[in-house]
Motif scaffolding. Structure first.
Motif, short mmCIF file in Angstrom:
data_model
loop_
_atom_site.label_atom_id
_atom_site.label_comp_id
_atom_site.label_asym_id
_atom_site.label_seq_id
_atom_site.Cartn_x
_atom_site.Cartn_y
_atom_site.Cartn_z
N LEU A 59 -7.58 7.22 -3.74
CA LEU A 59 -6.65 6.34 -3.01
C LEU A 59 -5.34 7.04 -2.68
O LEU A 59 -4.26 6.45 -2.77
CB LEU A 59 -6.43 5.04 -3.80
CG LEU A 59 -7.59 4.05 -3.71
CD1 LEU A 59 -7.38 2.86 -4.63
CD2 LEU A 59 -7.83 3.59 -2.27
N CYS A 83 0.84 -1.21 0.00
CA CYS A 83 0.00 0.00 0.00
C CYS A 83 0.87 1.26 0.00
O CYS A 83 0.42 2.34 0.37
CB CYS A 83 -0.96 -0.03 1.17
SG CYS A 83 -2.07 -1.45 1.02
N LEU A 111 -8.55 -4.84 -0.64
CA LEU A 111 -8.98 -3.59 0.00
C LEU A 111 -9.57 -3.90 1.39
O LEU A 111 -9.30 -3.18 2.36
CB LEU A 111 -10.02 -2.89 -0.88
CG LEU A 111 -10.35 -1.45 -0.52
CD1 LEU A 111 -9.14 -0.54 -0.79
CD2 LEU A 111 -11.54 -0.94 -1.32
N SER A 122 -11.16 -6.14 -4.41
CA SER A 122 -11.98 -5.81 -3.23
C SER A 122 -11.54 -6.64 -2.02
O SER A 122 -11.59 -6.15 -0.89
CB SER A 122 -13.47 -5.95 -3.53
OG SER A 122 -13.72 -7.22 -4.00
N LEU A 159 -12.94 3.19 1.88
CA LEU A 159 -11.90 2.97 2.89
C LEU A 159 -11.87 4.12 3.90
O LEU A 159 -11.83 3.88 5.11
CB LEU A 159 -10.55 2.83 2.18
CG LEU A 159 -9.35 2.46 3.03
CD1 LEU A 159 -9.59 1.15 3.77
CD2 LEU A 159 -8.09 2.35 2.16
N GLU A 213 -8.30 -2.64 5.02
CA GLU A 213 -9.21 -2.03 6.00
C GLU A 213 -9.15 -2.80 7.34
O GLU A 213 -8.95 -2.19 8.40
CB GLU A 213 -10.64 -2.05 5.44
CG GLU A 213 -11.66 -1.47 6.37
CD GLU A 213 -13.08 -1.63 5.83
OE1 GLU A 213 -13.30 -1.45 4.61
OE2 GLU A 213 -13.98 -1.94 6.64
N ALA A 220 -13.12 3.29 -4.13
CA ALA A 220 -12.36 2.56 -3.10
C ALA A 220 -11.92 3.52 -2.00
O ALA A 220 -11.98 3.21 -0.81
CB ALA A 220 -11.16 1.88 -3.73
#
Ligand SMILES: Cc1ncc(COP(=O)(O)O)c(C=O)c1O
Length: 397
Positions: free
Chosen positions: A331, A29, A380, A377, A312, A384, A308
């Motif tokens: 993002l 990330c 993601l 997803s 998030l 999270e 997204a």
């Protein structure tokens, strides 16, 4: 020389994942930071490299098709006013090019001042003018000359709801040392701590520039190409710059920067005025850039980033400790902690759970989440849930 980097040594990457030499997997990330819009090892990038490398890698001082087509596609994506593109080897070099071009353009109109304004907490790179424009003292320690580079001054970004055009104009005029030639700004300040300027700020910069005959240069090296939920971050404000600078994700990991200008600006310098051995004629980079733009548009990645990012940020805001501010666009997400130690501890704990995140901000207290825009997803959700688990650990500590 000491290295800036510590931690695992990476061997391979696929999608949003990196694998180190010991076989440990990490959800990436950081992604570059902000370079790998498409994640690692994207098939479109690999096949562009394989195809182009076998045909032509570079043709210094001779044009080649991939570079021409990439320039055309960038100009189309950025909208009507940009007809010229100069390719550089990095974001910093593209910024230096943009400022040099602005000075040349202004000099051709009899404007021989030095003043260029940038933003406090802005980041534009680590080379000469790029570092001088950078409004973060942390990168200038022991280099006093860089903060005094002739004519470069810094303006504060107003706090939310505080855009006062007259006040900004007064600050600009008081700080400018002479005729103001240009203002350089990131639409969202990335490295400086994911600072989203208040509504109306970019419009105010546009008006201040127009009133002073100064050029507005947007540095979209971090924010450009979908990162903030629109192809370019300036689109959200409706404010168009005179010069647009991009970089990072365009090369999917190959070094590149690009300066987009309208005809009148780009044509004010002759070919001898500026050049670089690798920048302008990298057929390989051209082919990769075209593949990135193709995936960006065909895959609707700017919209994906917006969706997204909202999902998030919503989840993180509702669970963040009270002293953590969650902010961002698309993002490009920042989690501001009270202290650098907390941010570092948070990053270490994320890494211990297999998730890589960045750190930035003047105080190094802002954790940055910039995953690939095509993050699945499931990945993601993992980002999270890991973030929420580490929030919990930090509160119970
Ligand atoms: C907004 C911005 N401008 C300029 C740069 C410098 O680009 P490069 O590191 O490719 O020289 C960066 C790099 O992080 C950036 O985020």
């Amino acid at each position: 020389m000491a290295t800036l980097l510590d931690g695992p040594v990476m061997r391979s990457g696929s999608g949003s994942w990196l694998v180190d030499i010991e076989g440990n997997r990490y959800l990436d990330c950081v992604a570059g930071p902000g370079v790998h819009l498409l994640g690692h090892g994207h098939p479109a990038v690999i096949s562009a490299i394989e195809r182009q490398a076998s045909e032509l890698i570079h043709s210094s001082f001779q044009l080649n098709e991939p570079v021409i087509e990439l320039a055309e596609e960038l100009a189309r994506l950025a909208g009507g006013s940009f007809q010229r593109v100069f390719f550089a080897n990095s974001g910093s070099e593209a910024i230096e090019t943009a400022v040099k071009l602005a000075k040349k353009f202004q000099a051709a109109r009899g404007r021989f001042g030095h003043s260029i304004a940038a933003l406090e907490n802005g980041y534009h790179g680590r080379s000469g003018i790029a570092l001088a424009l950078t409004g973060m003292n942390i990168y200038k320690t022991g280099l006093p000359g860089f903060s005094l580079y002739p004519g470069i001054v810094h303006l504060p970004v107003p706090r939310p709801g505080e855009v006062d055009l007259d006040e900004l104009g007064r600050q600009l005029d008081a700080r400018s040392q002479d005729d103001l030639l240009a203002v350089v700004a990131e639409p969202v300040l990335g490295v400086g701590g994911v600072i989203v300027p208040p509504d109306g700020f970019l419009r105010a910069l546009r008006e201040l520039c127009d009133a002073r005959g100064a050029l507005l240069i947007f540095d979209e090296i971090f924010t450009g190409l979908g990162r903030t939920g629109t192809t370019f971050a300036f689109e959200r404000s409706g404010v168009r710059p005179d010069i647009l600078v991009i970089g990072k994700p365009l090369g999917a990991g190959l070094p590149v920067g690009a300066v987009l200008t309208p005809d009148d600006l780009g044509s004010c310098w002759a070919p001898v005025d500026h050049s670089t051995t690798f920048g302008g004629n990298g057929a390989l980079v051209g082919a990769v850039g075209k593949a990135v733009l193709g995936e960006l548009t065909a895959g609707g990645l700017a919209d994906a980033s917006e969706r997204a990012g909202n999902q998030l940020m919503g989840a993180l805001r509702s669970a963040a400790p009270t002293d953590v501010e969650v902010r961002g666009q698309g993002l490009l997400i920042g989690l501001e902690w009270r202290s650098p130690d907390q941010a570092t501890a948070f990053r270490r704990r994320m890494m211990a759970r297999g998730v890589l995140v960045g750190i930035g901000g003047q105080q190094r207290s802002v954790v940055r989440l910039t995953p690939p825009l095509n993050i699945t997803s499931d990945d993601l959700k993992l980002l999270e849930s890991t973030t929420l688990a580490v929030f919990d650990e930090m509160v119970r500590r």
